[in-house]
Design a protein around this motif. Structure first.
Motif, PDB file in Angstrom:
ATOM      1  N   MET A  46      43.148 126.283  28.735  1.00 45.53           N
ATOM      2  CA  MET A  46      43.158 126.004  27.444  1.00 45.53           C
ATOM      3  C   MET A  46      44.399 125.320  26.856  1.00 45.53           C
ATOM      4  O   MET A  46      44.208 124.445  25.998  1.00 45.53           O
ATOM      5  CB  MET A  46      42.986 127.188  26.844  1.00 45.53           C
ATOM      6  N   GLN A  47      45.514 125.597  27.432  1.00 42.78           N
ATOM      7  CA  GLN A  47      46.803 125.124  26.566  1.00 42.78           C
ATOM      8  C   GLN A  47      46.883 123.332  27.036  1.00 42.78           C
ATOM      9  O   GLN A  47      47.232 122.669  26.294  1.00 42.78           O
ATOM     10  CB  GLN A  47      48.005 125.748  27.361  1.00 42.78           C
ATOM     11  N   ASP A  48      46.240 123.037  28.508  1.00 42.78           N
ATOM     12  CA  ASP A  48      46.267 121.787  28.749  1.00 42.78           C
ATOM     13  C   ASP A  48      45.301 120.794  27.843  1.00 42.78           C
ATOM     14  O   ASP A  48      45.620 119.782  27.427  1.00 42.78           O
ATOM     15  CB  ASP A  48      45.650 121.646  30.182  1.00 42.78           C
ATOM     16  N   LEU A  49      44.143 121.382  27.623  1.00 44.62           N
ATOM     17  CA  LEU A  49      43.231 120.890  26.675  1.00 44.62           C
ATOM     18  C   LEU A  49      43.658 120.670  25.211  1.00 44.62           C
ATOM     19  O   LEU A  49      43.381 119.703  24.543  1.00 44.62           O
ATOM     20  CB  LEU A  49      41.724 121.474  26.598  1.00 44.62           C
ATOM     21  N   LEU A  50      44.267 121.798  24.769  1.00 39.10           N
ATOM     22  CA  LEU A  50      44.822 121.667  23.239  1.00 39.10           C
ATOM     23  C   LEU A  50      45.889 120.848  22.947  1.00 39.10           C
ATOM     24  O   LEU A  50      45.802 120.467  21.548  1.00 39.10           O
ATOM     25  CB  LEU A  50      45.076 123.291  22.849  1.00 39.10           C
ATOM     26  N   VAL A  51      46.404 120.291  23.802  1.00 40.33           N
ATOM     27  CA  VAL A  51      47.542 119.166  23.375  1.00 40.33           C
ATOM     28  C   VAL A  51      47.124 117.819  24.063  1.00 40.33           C
ATOM     29  O   VAL A  51      48.067 117.137  23.620  1.00 40.33           O
ATOM     30  CB  VAL A  51      48.754 119.637  24.418  1.00 40.33           C
ATOM     31  N   LEU A  52      45.686 117.822  24.365  1.00 40.93           N
ATOM     32  CA  LEU A  52      45.276 116.294  24.456  1.00 40.93           C
ATOM     33  C   LEU A  52      45.041 115.619  23.064  1.00 40.93           C
ATOM     34  O   LEU A  52      44.630 116.346  22.139  1.00 40.93           O
ATOM     35  CB  LEU A  52      44.009 116.424  25.248  1.00 40.93           C
ATOM     36  N   PRO A  53      45.619 114.392  22.926  1.00 36.99           N
ATOM     37  CA  PRO A  53      45.009 113.675  21.890  1.00 36.99           C
ATOM     38  C   PRO A  53      43.521 113.600  21.579  1.00 36.99           C
ATOM     39  O   PRO A  53      42.729 113.667  22.506  1.00 36.99           O
ATOM     40  CB  PRO A  53      45.454 112.041  22.105  1.00 36.99           C
ATOM     41  N   GLY A  54      42.960 113.965  20.064  1.00 36.33           N
ATOM     42  CA  GLY A  54      41.846 113.861  19.761  1.00 36.33           C
ATOM     43  C   GLY A  54      41.009 115.164  20.022  1.00 36.33           C
ATOM     44  O   GLY A  54      40.059 115.273  19.563  1.00 36.33           O
ATOM     45  N   VAL A  55      41.908 116.286  20.447  1.00 37.22           N
ATOM     46  CA  VAL A  55      41.186 117.370  20.794  1.00 37.22           C
ATOM     47  C   VAL A  55      41.266 118.505  19.625  1.00 37.22           C
ATOM     48  O   VAL A  55      42.405 118.372  19.075  1.00 37.22           O
ATOM     49  CB  VAL A  55      41.570 118.273  22.178  1.00 37.22           C
TER      50      VAL A  55
END
Length: 147
Positions: free
Chosen positions: A35-44
């Motif tokens: 979740m942490q990895d996804l939440l910091v991606l641009p556009g998420v």
């Protein structure tokens, strides 16, 4: 029934992982680091739904250029069939539209008839098929609709 949807971010990663864990089989659960990895991606962006003031599910999507993709959506079992999935989809569609997306995509397991029904009712249509995509061996149906 009292529901509200709020934006969720990195500080909510553990809550999102807990909700995901209650909603999916062990082989498909996303843990806090994922979740942490996804939440910091641009556009998420993530919408966390509260039912009677308690976290009950969420939707996570990514917008890139004029397209958006739902990465995951879940509602905990005890809160299903109360319109929360529909509310999350409506939130995601509005978010995507507000961020210049013209098309919204998602993948759903061919074995998940309830989710397929929800998406069909929301105007999604099948545009692709991925064989044996999920850990249980089920196929993924790629669905899309205009924003």
């Amino acid at each position: 029934m009292s529901i509200a949807i709020q934006s969720a971010g990195l500080a909510h990663a553990a809550v999102l992982a807990e909700l995901h864990g209650q909603s999916f089989p062990p082989s498909e659960q996303w843990q806090t680091p994922a979740m942490q990895d996804l939440l910091v991606l641009p556009g998420v962006q993530t919408g966390l739904i509260l039912h009677e003031q308690q976290p009950a599910g969420f939707i996570m999507l990514r917008t890139v250029a004029d397209e958006a993709e739902i990465l995951t959506v879940c509602v905990v079992p005890q809160c299903r069939r109360a319109g929360l999935g529909q509310a999350l989809l409506a939130w995601a569609l509005q978010y995507a539209k507000n961020h210049a997306a013209t098309q919204l995509f998602l993948e759903v397991s061919s074995a998940n008839v309830a989710a397929q029904t929800l998406y069909k009712q929301a105007g999604f249509a099948q545009v692709g098929h991925r064989k044996r995509y999920y850990p249980d061996g089920s196929d993924a149906l790629v669905l899309s609709r205009s924003c």
